[in-house]
Scaffold this motif. Sequence first.
Motif, PDB file in Angstrom:
ATOM      1  N   SER A 176       7.345  -3.301 -16.853  1.00 27.20           N
ATOM      2  CA  SER A 176       7.321  -3.020 -15.460  1.00 27.20           C
ATOM      3  C   SER A 176       7.533  -1.522 -15.453  1.00 27.20           C
ATOM      4  O   SER A 176       8.385  -0.761 -16.150  1.00 27.20           O
ATOM      5  N   VAL A 188       7.473  -1.573  -9.964  1.00 28.43           N
ATOM      6  CA  VAL A 188       6.041  -2.208 -10.022  1.00 28.43           C
ATOM      7  C   VAL A 188       5.986  -2.955 -11.332  1.00 28.43           C
ATOM      8  O   VAL A 188       6.221  -2.639 -12.238  1.00 28.43           O
ATOM      9  N   ASN A 191       1.180  -7.389 -12.822  1.00 20.78           N
ATOM     10  CA  ASN A 191       0.285  -8.403 -11.735  1.00 20.78           C
ATOM     11  C   ASN A 191       0.481  -7.512 -10.323  1.00 20.78           C
ATOM     12  O   ASN A 191      -0.008  -8.048  -9.500  1.00 20.78           O
ATOM     13  N   GLU A 192       1.069  -6.416 -10.459  1.00 21.62           N
ATOM     14  CA  GLU A 192       1.407  -5.581  -9.070  1.00 21.62           C
ATOM     15  C   GLU A 192       0.706  -4.205  -9.566  1.00 21.62           C
ATOM     16  O   GLU A 192       0.468  -3.712 -10.686  1.00 21.62           O
ATOM     17  N   CYS A 194       0.418  -0.027  -7.909  1.00 26.81           N
ATOM     18  CA  CYS A 194       0.990   1.105  -7.085  1.00 26.81           C
ATOM     19  C   CYS A 194      -0.121   2.161  -6.659  1.00 26.81           C
ATOM     20  O   CYS A 194      -1.133   2.621  -7.573  1.00 26.81           O
ATOM     21  N   ASP A 240       0.921  -7.259   3.230  1.00 29.28           N
ATOM     22  CA  ASP A 240       1.150  -7.465   1.936  1.00 29.28           C
ATOM     23  C   ASP A 240       1.477  -6.345   1.342  1.00 29.28           C
ATOM     24  O   ASP A 240       1.768  -6.297   0.098  1.00 29.28           O
ATOM     25  N   LYS A 289       2.686   0.035  -2.905  1.00 29.88           N
ATOM     26  CA  LYS A 289       2.351  -0.990  -4.003  1.00 29.88           C
ATOM     27  C   LYS A 289       1.827  -2.326  -3.136  1.00 29.88           C
ATOM     28  O   LYS A 289       1.907  -2.576  -2.244  1.00 29.88           O
ATOM     29  N   TYR A 290       1.371  -3.056  -4.172  1.00 32.45           N
ATOM     30  CA  TYR A 290       0.904  -4.410  -3.805  1.00 32.45           C
ATOM     31  C   TYR A 290       0.612  -5.319  -4.802  1.00 32.45           C
ATOM     32  O   TYR A 290       0.653  -4.997  -6.059  1.00 32.45           O
ATOM     33  N   ASN A 291       1.056  -6.817  -4.478  1.00 31.43           N
ATOM     34  CA  ASN A 291       1.208  -7.751  -5.577  1.00 31.43           C
ATOM     35  C   ASN A 291      -0.213  -8.418  -5.757  1.00 31.43           C
ATOM     36  O   ASN A 291      -0.623  -9.165  -4.644  1.00 31.43           O
ATOM     37  N   ASN A 294      -0.900 -11.957  -3.954  1.00 34.59           N
ATOM     38  CA  ASN A 294      -1.139 -12.340  -2.258  1.00 34.59           C
ATOM     39  C   ASN A 294      -2.587 -12.059  -2.082  1.00 34.59           C
ATOM     40  O   ASN A 294      -2.954 -12.284  -0.779  1.00 34.59           O
TER      41      ASN A 294
END
Length: 456
Positions: A176, A188, A191-192, A194, A240, A289-291, A294
């Motif tokens: 991470s 982050v 599986n995320e 940014c 999200d 950032k984004y997961n 989602n």
Amino acid sequence: MAVIKMINAMCSNLMNSALTYFSGFGNEFASQDPRCPDALPLGQNNPQHCPYGLYAEQISGTAFTAPRHENKRSWLYRIYPSVIHRPFTRCKPGALTHNWGQNPPNPNQMRWLPFSIPSADDKVDFSEGLHTICGAGDPMTRSGIAVHIFLCNTSMENKCFYNSDGDFLIVPQQGSLAITTEFGKMEVDINEICVIQQGMKFSVNVKGPTRGYILEVFDNHFQLPNLGPIGANGLANPRDFQTPVAWYEDREVQNFQVISKYQGHLFRAEQDHSPFDVVAWHGNYVPYKYNLANFMVINAVKFDHCDPSIFTVLTCPSSKVGTAIADFVIFPPRWSVQEHTFRPPYYHRNCMSEFMGLIHGNYEAKEEGFLPGGASLHSIMTPHGPDTQCYEGASNDELRPARVAYGTQAFMFESSLSLAVTLWGELTCEKLDSNYYKCWQTLKKHFDPAWRPQTH
């Protein structure tokens, strides 16, 4: 001074243990560190005297006169203005490059084994571990993209990085990333993703061996794709996306290094304070950032295999309508229920370049050889598709509803540009799989001229 340092350390530990974020994509945000209430000026951007004796500084992501719906800028209220640094000097050349002519063109299908992370006795941070694998265009004319691999094992200490050439879309694959930006902190995870936009200073902390992928765009900024007849909801929903909240440190430090990526080269300047001294800010030009978990998946529920554009998370559009400089596409866990259909990705020749990476798991079209931390490139009009094992299995399987890609996350950087592979990508990294082409060589001829449609 000792008391200030102690308070900063305590607040840093608190923020790291429970980071908070704004929700939304492309919003107008306003944030101030709770240690300094009312730090945002009221009713104007650039008062004669800012609260707390701060400096006002604007960072522009578009031209002043860009249309309002495209205009990107933020106002930062900071302890020192960014202009306080000593002159830049060029860093020692490494594996980061935009010299697309250094290596002869190669139209072959390419696949890379997992890229090697530096050994424990070779300390390499994020800014030192950037390796360009392919790209096209020129940051000097603000047109093009680059694909990088980052390989590191130690944190950036008293050092920050900013990109004058374009935006970074960062995809961690192993380890991470704890990222400090001028706008605040982000964690982050695997599986995320940014996005750190052009000009924004940031520093990356890691906990050990770390690897990932970067898509850099020179032209524009990333947008959410248009949904068309899908409707108002679906794919990556705006709510999200997460943007950090204001956090600052008031830290005097000798020879803090500022690394600038400028015209495809790295430069170093020094200053005697931390650049993460923004007490408050407002605007719509921010890191986020984004997961990927989602993502709302759209898929065929009757027959045929949809085009992969239905899996687009973010896009950087070109001036040609419907054609992207770069798309970020994922292949997420989903149900496959199509009837009388060859369900895996179809055989394809594309007017786009397709660079793929694997975060974890096994990609459905090639379960052997395409490994997490590796990559593949199928260049413009170079044929590609399922290997023999995948084709034979999918052609003969009973077509029941099936869960696809569970425990897996593959992605694609797709571009309308013809990507050149760097010398590091083809030779120096020593990870190019020379046997990749063999996965298709055992495909059999099934043609039967005597075949006739079945009568019912």
